[in-house]
Design a protein around this motif. Structure first.
Motif, short mmCIF file in Angstrom:
data_model
loop_
_atom_site.label_atom_id
_atom_site.label_comp_id
_atom_site.label_asym_id
_atom_site.label_seq_id
_atom_site.Cartn_x
_atom_site.Cartn_y
_atom_site.Cartn_z
N GLY A 155 0.90 -1.09 0.07
CA GLY A 155 0.13 -0.09 -0.01
C GLY A 155 0.75 1.24 -0.11
N ALA A 156 2.10 1.29 0.75
CA ALA A 156 2.88 2.33 0.69
C ALA A 156 3.50 2.65 -0.63
CB ALA A 156 3.92 2.18 1.82
N ILE A 157 4.00 1.59 -1.17
CA ILE A 157 4.32 1.58 -2.59
C ILE A 157 3.52 2.32 -3.41
CG2 ILE A 157 5.45 0.40 -4.62
CD1 ILE A 157 6.87 -1.71 -2.37
N GLU A 158 2.24 1.80 -3.48
CA GLU A 158 1.05 2.19 -4.35
C GLU A 158 0.83 3.91 -4.08
OE1 GLU A 158 -2.98 1.04 -6.41
OE2 GLU A 158 -2.43 -0.12 -4.67
N LYS A 159 0.93 4.15 -2.72
CA LYS A 159 0.66 5.44 -2.47
C LYS A 159 1.67 6.44 -2.94
CE LYS A 159 0.22 8.29 1.69
NZ LYS A 159 0.08 8.39 3.18
N TYR A 160 2.80 6.07 -2.94
CA TYR A 160 4.01 7.03 -3.34
C TYR A 160 4.62 6.85 -4.86
CZ TYR A 160 4.02 8.47 1.47
OH TYR A 160 3.95 8.72 3.05
N THR A 161 4.28 5.79 -5.25
CA THR A 161 4.64 5.30 -6.93
C THR A 161 3.74 5.44 -7.77
OG1 THR A 161 5.17 3.00 -6.74
CG2 THR A 161 6.91 4.43 -5.71
N GLY A 162 2.39 4.85 -7.32
CA GLY A 162 1.37 4.64 -8.41
C GLY A 162 1.47 2.98 -8.81
N ILE A 163 2.56 2.18 -8.20
CA ILE A 163 2.79 0.71 -8.80
C ILE A 163 2.04 -0.01 -7.81
CG2 ILE A 163 4.32 -0.91 -9.08
CD1 ILE A 163 6.41 0.97 -10.04
N ASP A 164 0.95 -0.95 -8.48
CA ASP A 164 0.13 -2.00 -7.80
C ASP A 164 0.98 -3.33 -7.82
OD1 ASP A 164 -1.34 -3.85 -6.14
OD2 ASP A 164 -3.10 -3.49 -7.62
N PHE A 165 1.91 -3.73 -6.85
CA PHE A 165 2.68 -4.67 -7.14
C PHE A 165 1.86 -6.19 -7.01
CE2 PHE A 165 6.79 -2.78 -6.62
CZ PHE A 165 7.60 -3.37 -7.38
N SER A 166 0.68 -6.17 -6.32
CA SER A 166 -0.05 -7.20 -6.17
C SER A 166 -0.63 -7.64 -7.48
CB SER A 166 -1.49 -7.03 -5.30
OG SER A 166 -2.23 -6.24 -5.99
#
Length: 489
Positions: A316-327
């Protein structure tokens, strides 16, 4: 440089001459026991009750000025400084000793407390004793010195001339005392475990290697406290902690020193949620106890340590700050494109979990100023944590961040010996593929787990980084008395 060395040599020669003169007069330049009645700071703080009374103090001469048959000096002990006044009429022949004093000499004083006409609290010397002749002059321009490396190398001088440095280490001691007070009050038992291990374990890190001659075997300085403490849970202890030195044969930076201090604790029948609550409560307790406030400033950022702290998943933190959804990212092609986007070198063995962690460290960590728990780390980088029941690619693991620093790392501890063996085997394959920091196989630890370890929460906190944040120090070397330094050529 040659001129500076020449001047230094002349000054040292002059001090040696004074040393010989003391011996010639029958004065011991290196003194004996000296009984003090007060510290320097007590003289100032308790002036109203001490005025006109006799006191005995001791300390290092930090300044001196002579006015004919009288003179003033400032002496410094652990508590601070106080002025002393000496004159021929009071000291007689002892005044010659006062006149010969150099900055840096350590002396004992007996005299009466008074206030000068200018209002400065002072001790009028009636007796002066040499306790240690300083043979090397203090650097005149040490205060504010830009060569911080020299300060680290010669910390003893740094402590003499920069009182704020000494205060950092006083606070460090109080912080560690507060940690012990808090954990002891919660029923934790402090224990000690080996520093030398036959197998390095408990973290992904390169160890230092030594050799035991009598046993003719290689041993490793510990890279973590974890596995021995978990063996104690198997043995029936339910709440244990250790504050100990850790050694990792890795790089040096403002956040890393090869030798550092770690707190690790383990609580049976708990999980990482319990550990989060414990971290919040403990750090709040320490700040209140040592600093008197939960609101601190770190490198210009105002930080509020008041619980509860923010909680956010790693993905969630990565998606919040980079826009990437690793899931939603699974193909190797997509993973490599992400690595290229963030200029991350792909190292073998390559895995999705490792890439997630590298993106997080590069793009998210620098943004975590306020206290934050980042949850649910990939299994590839968490070989000792329980899998999440709803997503087996992730684990019940969190890290706690303050001021961009990772201060805490905690798990719901893996207690399934079959799963643990598979994790170790995967780590072994990673080691064979070139990952020197991957976890080694530890058969004795697996054997301990097979006897049964209760579900538990485990936590590690870097003491040095915690001290950095609470004392507003920018580098880990500012909070380690004698940090590791490269040898000078």
């Amino acid at each position: 440089m040659d001129t500076q060395m020449s001047e230094l040599n002349e000054l040292m020669k002059a001090r040696r001459n004074k040393l010989e003169a003391l011996y010639a007069k029958g004065i011991n330049p290196f003194g004996q026991r000296y009984d003090r009645t007060h510290s320097c700071t007590e003289i100032v703080e308790k002036f109203d009750e001490l005025e006109g009374k006799k006191v005995s103090i001791a300390g290092r001469v930090m300044a001196k000025r002579i006015h004919g048959k009288a003179g003033f000096a400032h002496i410094q002990d652990m508590s601070g400084q106080v002025q002393i006044y000496a004159r021929v009429d009071d000291l007689g022949e002892g005044y010659e000793l006062f006149e010969s004093l150099d900055i840096g000499d350590i002396i004992g004083i007996k005299g009466e407390v008074f206030r000068t006409r200018k209002g400065e609290i002072t001790v009028a010397c009636k007796e002066l004793v040499m306790l240690c002749k300083s043979l090397r002059p203090l650097p005149e321009k040490w205060h504010g010195l830009r060569d911080v490396e020299l300060r680290y190398r010669q910390r003893y001088i740094d402590l003499i001339v920069n009182p704020e440095v000494k205060e950092v280490f006083v606070l460090r001691s109080k912080i560690i005392t507060a940690i012990r007070e808090f954990l002891n009050s919660k029923g934790f038992l402090e224990v000690e475990t080996p520093t030398m291990h036959p197998i390095p374990g408990g973290a992904n890190a390169r160890p230092f290697i030594t050799h035991h001659n009598a046993l003719d075997m290689d041993l490793y300085l510990r890279i973590a406290l974890e596995l021995h403490l978990k063996r104690l849970l198997v043995g029936g202890f339910e709440k244990v902690y250790e504050i100990g030195r850790i050694f990792r044969n890795e790089g040096i930076s403002t956040k890393h020193n090869p030798e550092f201090t770690m707190l690790e604790l383990y609580q049976a029948y708990a999980d990482y949620e319990v550990m989060m609550e414990l971290v919040e409560e403990m750090i709040a307790y320490i700040a209140e106890k040592v600093l008197g406030t939960l609101k601190i400033s770190y490198q210009g950022e105002e930080i509020d340590l008041t619980p509860p702290w923010e909680r956010i998943s790693m993905l969630g933190a990565i998606e919040k700050y980079t826009g990437i959804d690793f899931s939603a990212v699974n193909s190797e092609k997509d993973l490599k494109e992400i690595a290229e986007k963030f200029d991350i070198e792909i190292k073998k063995p390559f895995s999705k979990g490792k890439l997630i962690n590298e993106v997080f460290e590069k793009e998210v960590e620098p943004r975590l100023i306020q206290p934050t728990f980042v949850l649910d780390y990939p299994i590839e980088i968490s070989p000792l944590a329980k899998r999440k029941e709803d997503n087996p690619e992730l684990t019940y693991r969190f890290e706690g961040f303050i001021g961009t620093f990772e201060l805490a790392n905690a798990f719901s501890e893996l207690n399934d010996p079959i799963d643990q063996r598979k994790r170790f085997e995967e780590q072994a394959r990673m080691r064979e593929a070139g990952d020197e920091g991957a976890h080694a196989m530890d058969e004795d630890f697996l054997k301990a787990l097979e006897y049964g370890m209760p579900p538990a929460g485990g936590l590690g906190i870097g003491i040095d980084r915690l001290v950095m944040v609470l004392t507003d120090c920018p580098s880990i070397r500012d909070v380690i008395l004698f940090p590791t330094m490269r040898l000078r050529e």
